[in-house]
Scaffold this active site. Structure first.
Site, PDB file in Angstrom:
ATOM      1  N   LYS A   1     -10.347  -0.603  10.337  1.00 51.82           N
ATOM      2  CA  LYS A   1     -10.489  -1.766   9.447  1.00 51.82           C
ATOM      3  C   LYS A   1     -10.820  -3.026  10.238  1.00 51.82           C
ATOM      4  O   LYS A   1     -10.985  -4.099   9.682  1.00 51.82           O
ATOM      5  CB  LYS A   1      -9.203  -1.973   8.646  1.00 51.82           C
TER       6      LYS A   1
ATOM      7  N   CYS B   1      -4.804   2.450  -3.670  1.00 51.18           N
ATOM      8  CA  CYS B   1      -3.572   2.961  -3.042  1.00 51.18           C
ATOM      9  C   CYS B   1      -2.423   1.977  -3.222  1.00 51.18           C
ATOM     10  O   CYS B   1      -1.600   1.784  -2.314  1.00 51.18           O
ATOM     11  CB  CYS B   1      -3.765   3.259  -1.558  1.00 51.18           C
TER      12      CYS B   1
ATOM     13  N   HIS C   1       0.877  -1.177   0.000  1.00 51.04           N
ATOM     14  CA  HIS C   1       0.000   0.000   0.000  1.00 51.04           C
ATOM     15  C   HIS C   1       0.918   1.231   0.000  1.00 51.04           C
ATOM     16  O   HIS C   1       2.041   1.166   0.525  1.00 51.04           O
ATOM     17  CB  HIS C   1      -0.833  -0.041   1.284  1.00 51.04           C
TER      18      HIS C   1
ATOM     19  N   ASP D   1       3.064  -4.730   8.000  1.00 49.86           N
ATOM     20  CA  ASP D   1       1.858  -3.916   7.840  1.00 49.86           C
ATOM     21  C   ASP D   1       0.661  -4.861   7.925  1.00 49.86           C
ATOM     22  O   ASP D   1       0.356  -5.588   6.975  1.00 49.86           O
ATOM     23  CB  ASP D   1       1.914  -3.202   6.480  1.00 49.86           C
TER      24      ASP D   1
ATOM     25  N   GLN E   1      -4.475  -5.234   6.754  1.00 52.75           N
ATOM     26  CA  GLN E   1      -5.494  -6.119   6.158  1.00 52.75           C
ATOM     27  C   GLN E   1      -5.422  -7.537   6.719  1.00 52.75           C
ATOM     28  O   GLN E   1      -6.085  -8.434   6.189  1.00 52.75           O
ATOM     29  CB  GLN E   1      -5.322  -6.184   4.625  1.00 52.75           C
TER      30      GLN E   1
HETATM   31  N1  PMP Z   1      -1.709  -0.686   4.564  1.00 57.73           N
HETATM   32  C1  PMP Z   1      -2.677  -1.421   4.009  1.00 57.73           C
HETATM   33  C2  PMP Z   1      -2.368  -2.814   3.576  1.00 57.73           C
HETATM   34  C3  PMP Z   1      -3.951  -0.891   3.851  1.00 57.73           C
HETATM   35  O1  PMP Z   1      -4.906  -1.629   3.287  1.00 57.73           O
HETATM   36  C4  PMP Z   1      -4.201   0.418   4.308  1.00 57.73           C
HETATM   37  C5  PMP Z   1      -5.572   1.047   4.138  1.00 57.73           C
HETATM   38  N2  PMP Z   1      -6.178   0.814   2.915  1.00 57.73           N
HETATM   39  C6  PMP Z   1      -3.172   1.134   4.887  1.00 57.73           C
HETATM   40  C7  PMP Z   1      -1.929   0.559   5.003  1.00 57.73           C
HETATM   41  C8  PMP Z   1      -3.367   2.528   5.403  1.00 57.73           C
HETATM   42  O2  PMP Z   1      -4.257   2.511   6.483  1.00 57.73           O
HETATM   43  P1  PMP Z   1      -4.782   3.866   7.125  1.00 57.73           P
HETATM   44  O3  PMP Z   1      -5.285   4.694   5.996  1.00 57.73           O
HETATM   45  O4  PMP Z   1      -5.872   3.409   8.056  1.00 57.73           O
HETATM   46  O5  PMP Z   1      -3.641   4.493   7.829  1.00 57.73           O
END
Ligand code: PMP
Length: 408
Positions: A228, A366, A125, A202, A205
């Protein structure tokens, strides 16, 4: 499947799911972006503001003590949930993005120098790319990328080649938000540790779908977002091994993170407060604790089994429709279906889905480098949660057929 898992009962806990959009029942399949909140989380936030709101760690009065106790209790719940060794290894941040930026700053400041290397994957991401890129620019360091196969599986042989004496940290997405791949982070952590290289995972997910045990993983840092995993926005977790959190300097300065302040010198507070400058989003933290309690009450095992059954059903049904290309076909994947219908633009399809009450994400999620890897502009992404049903998948399939008939 866990016999106790009862999706109709679970759905009753999520009032937002009962609404209609454009006169059609809402089919919410955008859980990778954010999940809906159960009543216990909504009530927790409401009740706190109604009767117990007060700044934490600061006041000696009744309300402040109540709020502080609830906040520290939430930290304890997070610690148990991810099986951290100590609760002071759990830092409340603003989210995954905040946590990664914090480590990129603190770790980067101390340990990254000119010519050093940071290893990430090609399926990150943007949150796990840009902070490291910014660090590389500041320090004249280099970003190295683990590639992945057409199925969306990391090429671990390539990873072996990327680990060099210059590698200072490895940062890897646990579950891909665009492909659903569950990455072999255990192998990556083991191989990195053989070279004394720390690993950040990270878990944005993964933590809502898998049983995450940070001690078993042996990761150095693990980060995720509250919103999430059925919790509120604006709150997230940075787990770090005690040795790292003791070693690193704080990434924010301000109130609460200090022991003593004079104009000559400031000394820092002990863990975890050293990393929690200013007034944190404490009510969101308390509500995140409530969300994790909710997930535990349903049972991680039952959730994983149900979601995998749902994914299998959805994958087969969507494939059977024909003229669909699924991106992300790893052997070990969860809960995310990224696809393109024929030569239909995902955005156009998404608009038709929307009018049928089906909420999906369209675009690059993203993760633009993933789209570049496949040479596509974007996909339609249906991301499933424990409250989704097979009937909803059927409606998604109807929406696909409709998009085909209107746009193909
Ligand atoms: N890493 C991953 C794998 C994500 O899916 C996301 C959110 N789509 C993020 C980081 C960023 O998360 P946040 O916007 O809640 O900081």
């Amino acid at each position: 499947m866990n016999v106790k898992f009862d999706v109709s009962r679970i759905r009753k806990d999520f009032p937002v799911l009962t609404q209609k959009v454009y006169g059609k029942p809402l089919v919410y399949l955008d859980n990778g972006a954010t999940t809906q909140k159960p009543l216990s989380v909504i009530n927790c936030i409401n009740n706190f503001y109604l009767s117990r709101n007060s700044s934490i760690h600061r006041g000696l009065h009744y309300l402040s003590e109540q709020a502080t106790e609830a906040y520290e209790n939430a930290r304890e719940i997070v610690k148990e949930f991810i099986n951290a060794r100590y609760s002071h290894e759990v830092i409340f941040t603003s989210g995954t993005t905040g946590s990664i930026n914090g480590i990129a700053l603190s770790f980067g400041e101390k340990y990254i120098h000119e010519g050093d290397e940071i290893v990430i994957t090609a399926m990150e991401h943007h949150s796990n790319i840009v902070p490291w890129q910014m660090l590389c620019e500041r320090k004249n360091a280099n970003l190295k990328i683990i590639p992945f196969s057409d199925d969306g599986e990391l090429l671990l042989d390539e990873f072996d080649k990327l680990l060099t004496p210059q590698t200072k940290i490895v940062a890897v997405i646990h579950v891909s938000n665009s492909l659903g791949t569950v990455n072999p982070v255990e192998d990556i952590i083991r191989k990195s540790h053989q070279r004394n290289v720390p690993v950040l995972i990270d878990g944005a997910q993964s933590v809502q779908h898998l049983d995450v045990d940070v001690q078993k993983l042996d990761c150095d840092f693990f980060v995720f977002s509250g919103h999430k995993i059925y919790g509120p926005t604006g709150i997230g977790i940075l787990y770090g091994k005690e040795k790292w959190l003791e070693d690193l300097q704080p990434f924010h300065g301000g109130g609460e993170m200090v022991a003593e302040v004079t104009f000559e010198k400031t000394t820092y507070n002990e863990l975890p407060f050293k990393f929690e400058a200013g007034t944190t989003n404490y009510i969101a933290a308390i509500a995140l604790g409530e969300a994790l309690k909710y997930v535990s009450s349903i049972g991680k095992e039952g959730i994983a089994a149900y979601e995998s059954e749902l994914l299998e059903y959805a994958t087969k049904k969507i494939k059977d429709l024909g003229d669909i290309k699924i991106y992300g076909t790893a052997k070990n994947k969860i809960s995310i279906l990224s696809f393109i219908i024929g030569n239909i633009n995902p955005y156009d399809a998404g608009m038709i889905f929307d009018k049928m009450g089906v909420a999906v994400r369209t675009g690059t999620h993203c993760a633009q480098p993933v789209m570049h890897r496949y040479n596509i502009d974007g996909t339609i992404r249906a991301s499933l949660a424990m409250y989704n049903t097979k009937q909803e998948i059927d409606i998604l399939c109807e929406a696909i057929e409709k998009a085909k008939s209107m746009l193909a």
